[in-house]
Design an enzyme around this catalytic site. Sequence first.
Site, PDB file in Angstrom:
ATOM      1  N   THR A  30     -10.973   2.328   0.636  1.00  0.00           N
ATOM      2  CA  THR A  30     -11.411   3.617  -0.035  1.00  0.00           C
ATOM      3  C   THR A  30     -12.845   4.077   0.397  1.00  0.00           C
ATOM      4  OG1 THR A  30     -11.911   2.673  -1.898  1.00  0.00           O
ATOM      5  CG2 THR A  30      -9.996   3.430  -1.847  1.00  0.00           C
ATOM      6  N   ARG A  38      -2.654   4.206  -5.522  1.00  0.00           N
ATOM      7  CA  ARG A  38      -2.441   4.234  -7.051  1.00  0.00           C
ATOM      8  C   ARG A  38      -3.674   4.353  -7.660  1.00  0.00           C
ATOM      9  NH1 ARG A  38       1.033   0.371  -4.820  1.00  0.00           N
ATOM     10  NH2 ARG A  38       3.373   1.031  -5.054  1.00  0.00           N
ATOM     11  N   HIS A 125       2.377  -5.476   5.985  1.00  0.00           N
ATOM     12  CA  HIS A 125       3.131  -4.079   6.200  1.00  0.00           C
ATOM     13  C   HIS A 125       3.066  -3.430   7.397  1.00  0.00           C
ATOM     14  CE1 HIS A 125       3.051  -3.968   1.424  1.00  0.00           C
ATOM     15  NE2 HIS A 125       3.807  -4.786   1.979  1.00  0.00           N
TER      16      HIS A 125
HETATM   17  P1  NAD Z   1      -2.913   0.598  -4.633  1.00  0.00           P
HETATM   18  O1  NAD Z   1      -3.227   2.001  -4.150  1.00  0.00           O
HETATM   19  O2  NAD Z   1      -1.599   0.422  -5.260  1.00  0.00           O
HETATM   20  O3  NAD Z   1      -4.174  -0.007  -5.300  1.00  0.00           O
HETATM   21  C1  NAD Z   1      -5.559   0.112  -4.932  1.00  0.00           C
HETATM   22  C2  NAD Z   1      -6.314  -0.604  -6.067  1.00  0.00           C
HETATM   23  O4  NAD Z   1      -7.496  -0.484  -5.386  1.00  0.00           O
HETATM   24  C3  NAD Z   1      -6.280   0.361  -7.231  1.00  0.00           C
HETATM   25  O5  NAD Z   1      -5.969  -0.344  -8.364  1.00  0.00           O
HETATM   26  C4  NAD Z   1      -7.890   0.720  -7.300  1.00  0.00           C
HETATM   27  O6  NAD Z   1      -8.194   1.039  -8.555  1.00  0.00           O
HETATM   28  C5  NAD Z   1      -8.499  -0.105  -6.449  1.00  0.00           C
HETATM   29  N1  NAD Z   1      -9.746   0.501  -5.768  1.00  0.00           N
HETATM   30  C6  NAD Z   1      -9.847   1.458  -4.703  1.00  0.00           C
HETATM   31  N2  NAD Z   1     -10.871   1.660  -4.339  1.00  0.00           N
HETATM   32  C7  NAD Z   1     -11.739   0.521  -5.123  1.00  0.00           C
HETATM   33  C8  NAD Z   1     -13.058  -0.040  -4.750  1.00  0.00           C
HETATM   34  N3  NAD Z   1     -13.915   0.716  -4.048  1.00  0.00           N
HETATM   35  N4  NAD Z   1     -13.556  -1.048  -5.520  1.00  0.00           N
HETATM   36  C9  NAD Z   1     -12.588  -1.562  -6.532  1.00  0.00           C
HETATM   37  N5  NAD Z   1     -11.449  -1.286  -6.638  1.00  0.00           N
HETATM   38  C10 NAD Z   1     -10.965  -0.301  -5.750  1.00  0.00           C
HETATM   39  O7  NAD Z   1      -2.941  -0.266  -3.173  1.00  0.00           O
HETATM   40  P2  NAD Z   1      -2.144  -1.616  -2.634  1.00  0.00           P
HETATM   41  O8  NAD Z   1      -1.920  -2.265  -3.793  1.00  0.00           O
HETATM   42  O9  NAD Z   1      -2.640  -2.001  -1.498  1.00  0.00           O
HETATM   43  O10 NAD Z   1      -0.467  -0.867  -2.695  1.00  0.00           O
HETATM   44  C11 NAD Z   1      -0.381   0.360  -1.703  1.00  0.00           C
HETATM   45  C12 NAD Z   1       0.483   0.068  -0.257  1.00  0.00           C
HETATM   46  O11 NAD Z   1       0.311   1.378   0.235  1.00  0.00           O
HETATM   47  C13 NAD Z   1       0.032  -0.970   0.348  1.00  0.00           C
HETATM   48  O12 NAD Z   1       1.467  -1.689   0.632  1.00  0.00           O
HETATM   49  C14 NAD Z   1      -0.348  -0.549   1.760  1.00  0.00           C
HETATM   50  O13 NAD Z   1       0.362  -0.868   2.824  1.00  0.00           O
HETATM   51  C15 NAD Z   1      -0.158   0.699   1.656  1.00  0.00           C
HETATM   52  N6  NAD Z   1      -1.460   1.834   1.747  1.00  0.00           N
HETATM   53  C16 NAD Z   1      -2.365   1.226   2.939  1.00  0.00           C
HETATM   54  C17 NAD Z   1      -3.585   2.002   3.036  1.00  0.00           C
HETATM   55  C18 NAD Z   1      -4.563   1.382   4.167  1.00  0.00           C
HETATM   56  O14 NAD Z   1      -4.026   0.956   5.171  1.00  0.00           O
HETATM   57  N7  NAD Z   1      -5.728   1.539   4.081  1.00  0.00           N
HETATM   58  C19 NAD Z   1      -3.959   2.956   2.281  1.00  0.00           C
HETATM   59  C20 NAD Z   1      -3.078   3.547   1.353  1.00  0.00           C
HETATM   60  C21 NAD Z   1      -1.835   2.915   0.873  1.00  0.00           C
END
Ligand code: NAD
Length: 254
Positions: A30, A38, A125
């Site tokens: 992020t 989420r 993934h």
């Molecule tokens: P998720 O979105 O379910 O959870 C992300 C978690 O990270 C959240 O609980 C959030 O509070 C926390 N978070 C976000 N930024 C943060 C920070 N700077 N410091 C501390 N905590 C932070 O993500 P997930 O569990 O990876 O599941 C989502 C699915 O979607 C995965 O399977 C993935 O393949 C895909 N996805 C990938 C990307 C990517 O490649 N960057 C982006 C979005 C979704």
Amino acid sequence: MSPAATLDRVRSWIDAARRVVVLTGAGISTDSGIPDFRGPQGVWTRNPAAEKLSDIRHYVADPEVRRASWRSRLGHPAWGAQPNAGHLALVALERRGMLHAIVTQNIDGLHLRAGNSPELVIEVHGNLHRAVCLSCGRKGPMQETLARVRAGEADPQCLECGGILKSDTISFGQALVPQVIERAMAAARDTDLLLTVGTSLQVFPVAGAVPLARQCGARVVIVNAQPTQFDALADALLPGPISIDLPLVVRGVG
Ligand code: NAD
């Protein structure tokens, strides 16, 4: 325990560990400008209907879903994203000889771009930088297919067999690659410190790596802004931000 004392404790555990396994999710990226799904600003939190578009059954059955997916891929934030200090901390961990594996749910390729070795990065993934044909399995660079979309093909087809093209990533309803999942679980069984970073730990079987590592005797540290279902079995919880906390607990950064 104060946040500073928790950071000190985790740093000392990392120093003492021999085989650190890191399980990463969207939250590590992020701070590189790629929204998670989420978190408070997540793609699905802001637009719950978007979750349905991530289902392979809709993608295969409905050309309009595919056209919408290709339009959205054109503007995906991953194309211009750079690794942040969190990704770079994991490169430092590898240079110290302590990193056993990174099991990543991310599809953005940023661990490889940051400089971690491909043999240590297990992408459970898939990877958005590749396109794949759902019929013949042919793979190719995503940017080549995106160039066709820009040139006017709203739903490009495989140049070999005419099949449906998609990013080489796992959607809902699509099978995981068994060998890749087995590598991830083997890493979880074989670590003495599992660090989960930026994942809500809601997607199985990958989330199962956490109780598995614990059962096999590893310490578990969860770095995440929001609570997860496995917080109670963690030895320490760090709320982040990840790009600040990870460099602090991994010495030798900077
Ligand atoms: P998720 O979105 O379910 O959870 C992300 C978690 O990270 C959240 O609980 C959030 O509070 C926390 N978070 C976000 N930024 C943060 C920070 N700077 N410091 C501390 N905590 C932070 O993500 P997930 O569990 O990876 O599941 C989502 C699915 O979607 C995965 O399977 C993935 O393949 C895909 N996805 C990938 C990307 C990517 O490649 N960057 C982006 C979005 C979704």
